[in-house]
Design a protein around this motif. Sequence first.
Motif, PDB file in Angstrom:
ATOM      1  N   MET A 171     -55.033 -31.421  51.897  1.00  0.00           N
ATOM      2  CA  MET A 171     -56.462 -31.747  51.837  1.00  0.00           C
ATOM      3  C   MET A 171     -57.010 -31.346  50.468  1.00  0.00           C
ATOM      4  O   MET A 171     -56.749 -30.250  49.977  1.00  0.00           O
ATOM      5  N   ASP A 172     -57.768 -32.236  49.823  1.00  0.00           N
ATOM      6  CA  ASP A 172     -58.304 -31.954  48.501  1.00  0.00           C
ATOM      7  C   ASP A 172     -59.324 -30.821  48.560  1.00  0.00           C
ATOM      8  O   ASP A 172     -60.071 -30.675  49.533  1.00  0.00           O
ATOM      9  N   HIS A 173     -59.336 -30.004  47.490  1.00  0.00           N
ATOM     10  CA  HIS A 173     -60.308 -28.923  47.403  1.00  0.00           C
ATOM     11  C   HIS A 173     -61.697 -29.512  47.172  1.00  0.00           C
ATOM     12  O   HIS A 173     -61.853 -30.470  46.394  1.00  0.00           O
ATOM     13  N   PRO A 174     -62.741 -28.982  47.795  1.00  0.00           N
ATOM     14  CA  PRO A 174     -64.085 -29.550  47.633  1.00  0.00           C
ATOM     15  C   PRO A 174     -64.630 -29.453  46.215  1.00  0.00           C
ATOM     16  O   PRO A 174     -65.587 -30.168  45.878  1.00  0.00           O
ATOM     17  N   ALA A 175     -64.072 -28.584  45.372  1.00  0.00           N
ATOM     18  CA  ALA A 175     -64.572 -28.468  43.998  1.00  0.00           C
ATOM     19  C   ALA A 175     -64.063 -29.579  43.085  1.00  0.00           C
ATOM     20  O   ALA A 175     -64.577 -29.745  41.974  1.00  0.00           O
ATOM     21  N   ILE A 176     -63.052 -30.336  43.516  1.00  0.00           N
ATOM     22  CA  ILE A 176     -62.546 -31.429  42.691  1.00  0.00           C
ATOM     23  C   ILE A 176     -63.661 -32.445  42.472  1.00  0.00           C
ATOM     24  O   ILE A 176     -64.341 -32.861  43.411  1.00  0.00           O
ATOM     25  N   GLY A 177     -63.854 -32.844  41.228  1.00  0.00           N
ATOM     26  CA  GLY A 177     -64.936 -33.755  40.868  1.00  0.00           C
ATOM     27  C   GLY A 177     -66.180 -33.055  40.355  1.00  0.00           C
ATOM     28  O   GLY A 177     -67.090 -33.718  39.834  1.00  0.00           O
ATOM     29  N   ARG A 178     -66.241 -31.723  40.487  1.00  0.00           N
ATOM     30  CA  ARG A 178     -67.398 -30.975  39.983  1.00  0.00           C
ATOM     31  C   ARG A 178     -67.488 -31.149  38.460  1.00  0.00           C
ATOM     32  O   ARG A 178     -66.478 -31.108  37.758  1.00  0.00           O
ATOM     33  N   THR A 179     -68.701 -31.332  37.933  1.00  0.00           N
ATOM     34  CA  THR A 179     -68.904 -31.652  36.523  1.00  0.00           C
ATOM     35  C   THR A 179     -70.014 -30.785  35.939  1.00  0.00           C
ATOM     36  O   THR A 179     -70.976 -30.432  36.629  1.00  0.00           O
ATOM     37  N   ARG A 180     -69.860 -30.445  34.662  1.00  0.00           N
ATOM     38  CA  ARG A 180     -70.942 -29.796  33.920  1.00  0.00           C
ATOM     39  C   ARG A 180     -70.852 -30.230  32.466  1.00  0.00           C
ATOM     40  O   ARG A 180     -69.801 -30.691  31.996  1.00  0.00           O
ATOM     41  N   ALA A 181     -71.956 -30.084  31.728  1.00  0.00           N
ATOM     42  CA  ALA A 181     -72.004 -30.512  30.328  1.00  0.00           C
ATOM     43  C   ALA A 181     -72.569 -29.388  29.464  1.00  0.00           C
ATOM     44  O   ALA A 181     -73.456 -28.639  29.890  1.00  0.00           O
ATOM     45  N   ILE A 182     -72.031 -29.269  28.241  1.00  0.00           N
ATOM     46  CA  ILE A 182     -72.500 -28.310  27.250  1.00  0.00           C
ATOM     47  C   ILE A 182     -72.709 -29.066  25.943  1.00  0.00           C
ATOM     48  O   ILE A 182     -71.815 -29.781  25.477  1.00  0.00           O
ATOM     49  N   SER A 183     -73.888 -28.932  25.356  1.00  0.00           N
ATOM     50  CA  SER A 183     -74.173 -29.513  24.045  1.00  0.00           C
ATOM     51  C   SER A 183     -74.054 -28.447  22.974  1.00  0.00           C
ATOM     52  O   SER A 183     -74.307 -27.257  23.227  1.00  0.00           O
ATOM     53  N   ASP A 184     -73.663 -28.861  21.758  1.00  0.00           N
ATOM     54  CA  ASP A 184     -73.470 -27.901  20.680  1.00  0.00           C
ATOM     55  C   ASP A 184     -73.653 -28.612  19.347  1.00  0.00           C
ATOM     56  O   ASP A 184     -73.545 -29.848  19.251  1.00  0.00           O
ATOM     57  N   LEU A 185     -73.885 -27.812  18.315  1.00  0.00           N
ATOM     58  CA  LEU A 185     -73.899 -28.277  16.937  1.00  0.00           C
ATOM     59  C   LEU A 185     -72.548 -27.953  16.310  1.00  0.00           C
ATOM     60  O   LEU A 185     -72.066 -26.823  16.434  1.00  0.00           O
ATOM     61  N   ILE A 186     -71.917 -28.927  15.680  1.00  0.00           N
ATOM     62  CA  ILE A 186     -70.641 -28.680  14.999  1.00  0.00           C
ATOM     63  C   ILE A 186     -70.960 -27.959  13.692  1.00  0.00           C
ATOM     64  O   ILE A 186     -71.064 -28.543  12.610  1.00  0.00           O
ATOM     65  N   ASP A 187     -71.158 -26.667  13.818  1.00  0.00           N
ATOM     66  CA  ASP A 187     -71.677 -25.792  12.767  1.00  0.00           C
ATOM     67  C   ASP A 187     -70.673 -25.626  11.632  1.00  0.00           C
ATOM     68  O   ASP A 187     -69.534 -25.216  11.869  1.00  0.00           O
ATOM     69  N   PRO A 188     -71.042 -25.898  10.373  1.00  0.00           N
ATOM     70  CA  PRO A 188     -70.087 -25.738   9.266  1.00  0.00           C
ATOM     71  C   PRO A 188     -69.578 -24.312   9.089  1.00  0.00           C
ATOM     72  O   PRO A 188     -68.424 -24.108   8.698  1.00  0.00           O
ATOM     73  N   TRP A 189     -70.430 -23.301   9.376  1.00  0.00           N
ATOM     74  CA  TRP A 189     -69.968 -21.928   9.170  1.00  0.00           C
ATOM     75  C   TRP A 189     -68.813 -21.590  10.097  1.00  0.00           C
ATOM     76  O   TRP A 189     -67.838 -20.963   9.691  1.00  0.00           O
ATOM     77  N   ARG A 190     -68.926 -21.998  11.362  1.00  0.00           N
ATOM     78  CA  ARG A 190     -67.833 -21.695  12.292  1.00  0.00           C
ATOM     79  C   ARG A 190     -66.544 -22.380  11.861  1.00  0.00           C
ATOM     80  O   ARG A 190     -65.459 -21.802  11.973  1.00  0.00           O
ATOM     81  N   GLU A 191     -66.629 -23.600  11.352  1.00  0.00           N
ATOM     82  CA  GLU A 191     -65.438 -24.278  10.860  1.00  0.00           C
ATOM     83  C   GLU A 191     -64.846 -23.521   9.673  1.00  0.00           C
ATOM     84  O   GLU A 191     -63.622 -23.335   9.590  1.00  0.00           O
ATOM     85  N   ALA A 192     -65.692 -23.046   8.763  1.00  0.00           N
ATOM     86  CA  ALA A 192     -65.193 -22.273   7.626  1.00  0.00           C
ATOM     87  C   ALA A 192     -64.539 -20.971   8.098  1.00  0.00           C
ATOM     88  O   ALA A 192     -63.521 -20.534   7.545  1.00  0.00           O
ATOM     89  N   ALA A 193     -65.109 -20.343   9.129  1.00  0.00           N
ATOM     90  CA  ALA A 193     -64.533 -19.102   9.650  1.00  0.00           C
ATOM     91  C   ALA A 193     -63.171 -19.352  10.283  1.00  0.00           C
ATOM     92  O   ALA A 193     -62.234 -18.557  10.102  1.00  0.00           O
ATOM     93  N   LEU A 194     -63.023 -20.451  11.031  1.00  0.00           N
ATOM     94  CA  LEU A 194     -61.723 -20.759  11.615  1.00  0.00           C
ATOM     95  C   LEU A 194     -60.708 -21.085  10.527  1.00  0.00           C
ATOM     96  O   LEU A 194     -59.542 -20.677  10.609  1.00  0.00           O
ATOM     97  N   HIS A 195     -61.124 -21.810   9.514  1.00  0.00           N
ATOM     98  CA  HIS A 195     -60.250 -22.128   8.377  1.00  0.00           C
ATOM     99  C   HIS A 195     -59.689 -20.833   7.772  1.00  0.00           C
ATOM    100  O   HIS A 195     -58.503 -20.750   7.465  1.00  0.00           O
ATOM    101  N   ALA A 196     -60.558 -19.820   7.627  1.00  0.00           N
ATOM    102  CA  ALA A 196     -60.127 -18.537   7.087  1.00  0.00           C
ATOM    103  C   ALA A 196     -59.228 -17.790   8.064  1.00  0.00           C
ATOM    104  O   ALA A 196     -58.211 -17.206   7.676  1.00  0.00           O
ATOM    105  N   ALA A 197     -59.597 -17.804   9.360  1.00  0.00           N
ATOM    106  CA  ALA A 197     -58.813 -17.077  10.362  1.00  0.00           C
ATOM    107  C   ALA A 197     -57.403 -17.639  10.489  1.00  0.00           C
ATOM    108  O   ALA A 197     -56.446 -16.888  10.728  1.00  0.00           O
TER     109      ALA A 197
END
Length: 281
Positions: free
Chosen positions: A1-27
């Motif tokens: 039997m399928d679990h009742p949570a299958i199909g549950r959905t949520r959304a998160i919006s974000d800004l593709i921030d240049p500083w975080r990309e630069a930090a990952l590049h360094a890391a």
Amino acid sequence: MDHPAIGRTRAISDLIDPWREAALHAALDLAGPPPGAGDALPSFHHWIYFLEAAPGRALGRDGHPATGGFIPDLGLPRRMWAGGRLEFHRPLPIGAGAERRTTIENITRKSGRSGPLAFVTLRHEISGAHGLAITEWQDLVYRDDADPAAPAPTSAPAPAGESRARAVALGPVALFRYSALTFNGHRIHYDREYARDVEGYPGLVVHGPLIAQLLLALAEEHHGPPARFRFRARAPGFDFEEITLCAVDVPAGARLWAKGADGRLLMEAETSAAPARQRSA
């Protein structure tokens, strides 16, 4: 039997921030200057965006957001990341907004050598102003606490025959920086006593997505951004050992793997070559 949570959905919006990309590049200690606003976000770098900022009271004992919210409580305390698959449809521009819609695609239960297991598959659809950019499937596994009396699991040996290889040392500082950039509170990556005494590891565990990201970067040096990337964790890597990233070219892209200092297979992966695709949105 399928679990009742299958199909549950949520959304998160974000800004593709240049500083975080630069930090990952360094890391990640990548060569050259980091991309900036207006450039395409490199493949797999979306992992530092769309983060769940759960308050401390909502965390489980392992530092992850506790189950029982979006992901249901499956009665198994240990969470492990098993692997994933990605399809890259179009670039995401750095400096612009984007949205990630997550769906619980499947939940299954099995019995393994170490006891009961629960597998959760999440599907992420990441879209920018020009439509769907990335589809990603993440495979998570939940299991019981480690039995301290049980023998250590055996690991398969890594294959031979690589045409390119790179050794990396991912010590505590590198693990801390990656945990910070991905807002990953899982204590196995920075709390040595917890990793050893509760989860039964001999040291700090290297993030599976970090190994996957470094493997993909090795492939992209020769093949450019792929259309698809698939990877599967086979054994944990640790902060006290040198990890070797390996690649061999195949007609459709690259076959990749990572191995520990003792030659055990840590991860295997593959890329599929992309057709010529737009480099900026």
